[in-house]
Design an enzyme around this catalytic site. Structure first.
Site, PDB file in Angstrom:
ATOM      1  N   CYS A   1       0.826  -1.208   0.000  1.00 26.20           N
ATOM      2  CA  CYS A   1       0.000   0.000   0.000  1.00 26.20           C
ATOM      3  C   CYS A   1       0.866   1.266   0.000  1.00 26.20           C
ATOM      4  O   CYS A   1       1.344   1.685  -1.039  1.00 26.20           O
ATOM      5  CB  CYS A   1      -0.989  -0.048   1.148  1.00 26.20           C
ATOM      6  SG  CYS A   1      -2.390   1.024   0.866  1.00 26.20           S
TER       7      CYS A   1
ATOM      8  N   HIS B   1      -3.587  -4.581   0.448  1.00 25.86           N
ATOM      9  CA  HIS B   1      -2.980  -5.137   1.664  1.00 25.86           C
ATOM     10  C   HIS B   1      -2.979  -6.651   1.538  1.00 25.86           C
ATOM     11  O   HIS B   1      -3.871  -7.335   2.060  1.00 25.86           O
ATOM     12  CB  HIS B   1      -3.767  -4.683   2.889  1.00 25.86           C
ATOM     13  CG  HIS B   1      -3.486  -3.269   3.267  1.00 25.86           C
ATOM     14  ND1 HIS B   1      -2.472  -2.932   4.122  1.00 25.86           N
ATOM     15  CD2 HIS B   1      -4.056  -2.123   2.864  1.00 25.86           C
ATOM     16  CE1 HIS B   1      -2.440  -1.611   4.247  1.00 25.86           C
ATOM     17  NE2 HIS B   1      -3.394  -1.096   3.488  1.00 25.86           N
TER      18      HIS B   1
ATOM     19  N   GLU C   1      -1.379  -8.834   2.958  1.00 25.25           N
ATOM     20  CA  GLU C   1      -1.274  -9.603   4.204  1.00 25.25           C
ATOM     21  C   GLU C   1      -2.642 -10.087   4.682  1.00 25.25           C
ATOM     22  O   GLU C   1      -2.735 -11.065   5.420  1.00 25.25           O
ATOM     23  CB  GLU C   1      -0.599  -8.756   5.299  1.00 25.25           C
ATOM     24  CG  GLU C   1      -1.404  -7.584   5.868  1.00 25.25           C
ATOM     25  CD  GLU C   1      -1.290  -6.298   5.033  1.00 25.25           C
ATOM     26  OE1 GLU C   1      -0.910  -6.389   3.861  1.00 25.25           O
ATOM     27  OE2 GLU C   1      -1.602  -5.225   5.583  1.00 25.25           O
TER      28      GLU C   1
HETATM   29  N1  GLN Z   1      -1.722   6.800   3.135  1.00 27.18           N
HETATM   30  C1  GLN Z   1      -1.921   6.104   1.912  1.00 27.18           C
HETATM   31  C2  GLN Z   1      -3.303   6.337   1.333  1.00 27.18           C
HETATM   32  O1  GLN Z   1      -4.197   6.748   2.020  1.00 27.18           O
HETATM   33  C3  GLN Z   1      -1.680   4.616   2.089  1.00 27.18           C
HETATM   34  C4  GLN Z   1      -2.636   3.963   3.012  1.00 27.18           C
HETATM   35  C5  GLN Z   1      -2.208   2.604   3.451  1.00 27.18           C
HETATM   36  O2  GLN Z   1      -1.035   2.250   3.378  1.00 27.18           O
HETATM   37  N2  GLN Z   1      -3.145   1.830   3.935  1.00 27.18           N
HETATM   38  O3  GLN Z   1      -3.538   6.093   0.181  1.00 27.18           O
END
Ligand code: GLN
Length: 538
Positions: A382, A508, A510
């Site tokens: 992410c 994500h 994971e």
């Molecule tokens: N801060 C970034 C966004 O909002 C990544 C978010 C995250 O890693 N879950 O897009």
């Protein structure tokens, strides 16, 4: 068909691992049964999406976009089930429903009260889920500890369940705590006795008591507690500390928990743990170990990265290597307290997990750069993808000052940005991309070979995206956009050609990793790290 209900409560103190205990109990009954886990949480938030991970641990995201308690992560990892957000019942959701029913006139002029309206609503919710899902076993975990004011209605609702579905269809399992008192050198049962008495007071007699504590329970302690608690000693289960949480189903099995519950629930059942046991052994006693640098800012709180850590262990178990973590607080790189080379010392792979905000991100970018240039295996999750794109734009594409607009709204090169189609929603506040999305995988690519399917489905929780204006710039400079949304607007995965393993995912990954089914990108990452380890070892 009438499902069997296994209800898990806890006492004495929080943090005993009720979620892993519930998941482990479920795992014993997985063979041939459809299990539906339900978690009841007392707080008034509708869901934990807005809670600080430092206070509440990681927010787990489901396929349907539901933001739920991290215990759902344990349920999915142990039970290989895709949970739904309606399986998470919070006081916030129940009260919302009761109040909106009242406004709709459902209660016909009655005074609305906790007893019976709130409690009835909880039972109704549970039976609606049973109708929809038709499970063989419903595993209900009550959050918090018995005696908490905010869980009172849930405890009462599950007490009443037995009356509705019958004693052979309901089993109550209570998790309690037996401290070891150093000064007298003894295990002490008094807190557990008081705790069980409290459970009796609210009308529940536990069928099984699992005792958390440092060491295995002695026969004497089991007998003592059984006497006080009015339970058969064979129904007192030792839930002592373990090397890995995946040991729990095995320990419970050896302690006779599966037999006790099968007998109580009149459930003919064969426990199957062969593969599970082998994978657990790989985690506990690996012949080799790899070290992964986990680069974040909540490094002092492991719970905020719970799923990432578990996904690494799953991937390790399937690669036959143990995974050791080296926590890198990336603000230390920024202040100079830690150099990049010190951070990478002894490391076989670098992982930048999800995150929000600006603290520590230049440190992360410096580590991504080192991973790219020094050919150290890299997995970005992410934010870890977004920062890899920022780094690549700055240092390879020559876009000096490139940034994400989350941190620098006036950057000249907004390579990570909110998409125009999202902007309208910003004002309304509903901006997160949540839940499972499909990515079309580029052929040939490393990501495609790892998934070995044309489409990958992973879960998201973020606002920002790789800015489509820069897709071609990235491609021209050698970045492979190896996973894209069907309409080609959203970058889901990136990788670098010629690098042993430089892969990042906007999702994500994971969240979908399970002990018996590791996530492909984590699997590939640990495989690359283990190759790096054997190279360095030579
Ligand atoms: N801060 C970034 C966004 O909002 C990544 C978010 C995250 O890693 N879950 O897009």
């Amino acid at each position: 068909m009438q499902p069997k209900f296994i209800i898990v409560t806890g006492g004495v103190l929080s943090g005993l691992g009720k979620g892993t205990a519930a998941a482990s109990i479920g795992r014993l009954f997985l063979n041939g049964n459809k299990i539906m886990p339900i978690k009841c949480d007392g707080y008034l938030n509708v869901d934990p999406g807005t809670m600080n991970p430092l206070e509440h641990g990681e927010v787990f995201v489901l396929d349907d976009g539901g933001e739920v308690d991290m215990d759902f992560g344990h349920y999915e990892r142990f039970l290989d089930v895709d949970c739904k957000s309606s399986w998470s019942i919070t006081s916030g959701k129940i009260f919302n429903r009761v109040i909106s029913n009242e406004r709709k006139g459902k209660y016909l002029g009655k005074t609305i009260q906790i007893f019976p309206h709130v409690i009835d609503e909880i039972k109704e919710w549970i039976f609606e889920l049973v109708d929809q899902e038709q499970p063989d076993i419903v595993l209900i975990e009550i959050g918090g500890t018995v005696g908490d004011i905010e869980n009172r209605w849930f405890v009462e609702a599950v007490r009443q369940l037995k009356k509705i579905v019958g004693k052979h269809n309901t089993a109550y399992v209570h998790l309690t705590y037996i401290p070891f008192l150093d000064s007298v050198g003894e295990l002490k049962t008094k807190p557990a006795q008081r705790d069980i008495a409290l459970l009796h007071e609210v009308g529940i007699t536990p069928d099984v008591v699992i005792c958390r504590g440092k060491d295995p329970l002695t026969k004497k302690i089991k007998e003592k507690l059984a006497l006080f608690g009015n339970i058969d000693p064979s129904n007192i289960i030792s839930g002592h500390d373990v090397d890995t949480i995946y040991d729990l189903p095995i320990i419970y099995y050896r302690e006779g928990l599966a037999d006790t519950l099968s007998h109580k629930l009149r459930l003919a059942h064969q426990v199957e743990l062969t593969k599970w046991q082998q994978l657990t052994q790989n985690i506990k006693r690996p012949s080799r170990k790899v070290t992964i640098a986990l680069c974040g800012k909540y490094t002092d709180l492991q719970d905020s990265y719970a799923s990432v850590i578990e996904a690494l262990h799953h991937a390790g178990a399937h690669n036959g290597v143990g995974v050791q973590l080296k926590w890198i607080e990336t603000t230390d790189i920024e202040t100079g307290a830690l150099s990049v080379q010190q951070a990478l010392d002894g490391v076989h792979g670098i992982l930048v997990p999800g995150g929000f905000g600006g603290r520590g991100i230049e440190g992360k970018i410096a580590l991504v750069k080192a991973a790219r240039e020094q050919r150290v295996p890299y997995l970005g999750i992410c934010y870890g993808l977004q920062l890899a794109v920022v780094e690549f734009c700055r240092n390879v594409c020559g876009l000096q000052g490139a940034h994400t607009t989350e941190i620098d709204p006036s950057t000249v090169y907004p390579v990570i940005d909110l998409l125009p189609e999202q902007r309208g929603h910003v004002i309304k506040g509903a901006t997160m991309r949540l839940g499972a999305y499909e990515a079309v995988l580029e052929e040939p690519s490393q990501v495609k070979s790892l998934y070995d399917t044309p489409i990958a489905k992973e879960r998201h929780r973020h606002r920002y995206e790789v800015n489509p204006v820069y897709h071609d710039v990235l491609r021209e400079h050698g970045m492979v956009l190896s996973g894209m949304s069907k309409n080609g607007r959203l970058v889901e995965c990136i990788e670098l050609k010629g690098h042993p393993y430089f892969i990042a995912s906007q999702a994500h990954n994971e969240l979908t990793s399970r002990l018996e089914k590791p996530n492909p990108l984590f699997f590939g990452f640990i495989k690359a790290a283990s190759e790096e380890e054997s190279l360095k070892g030579k």
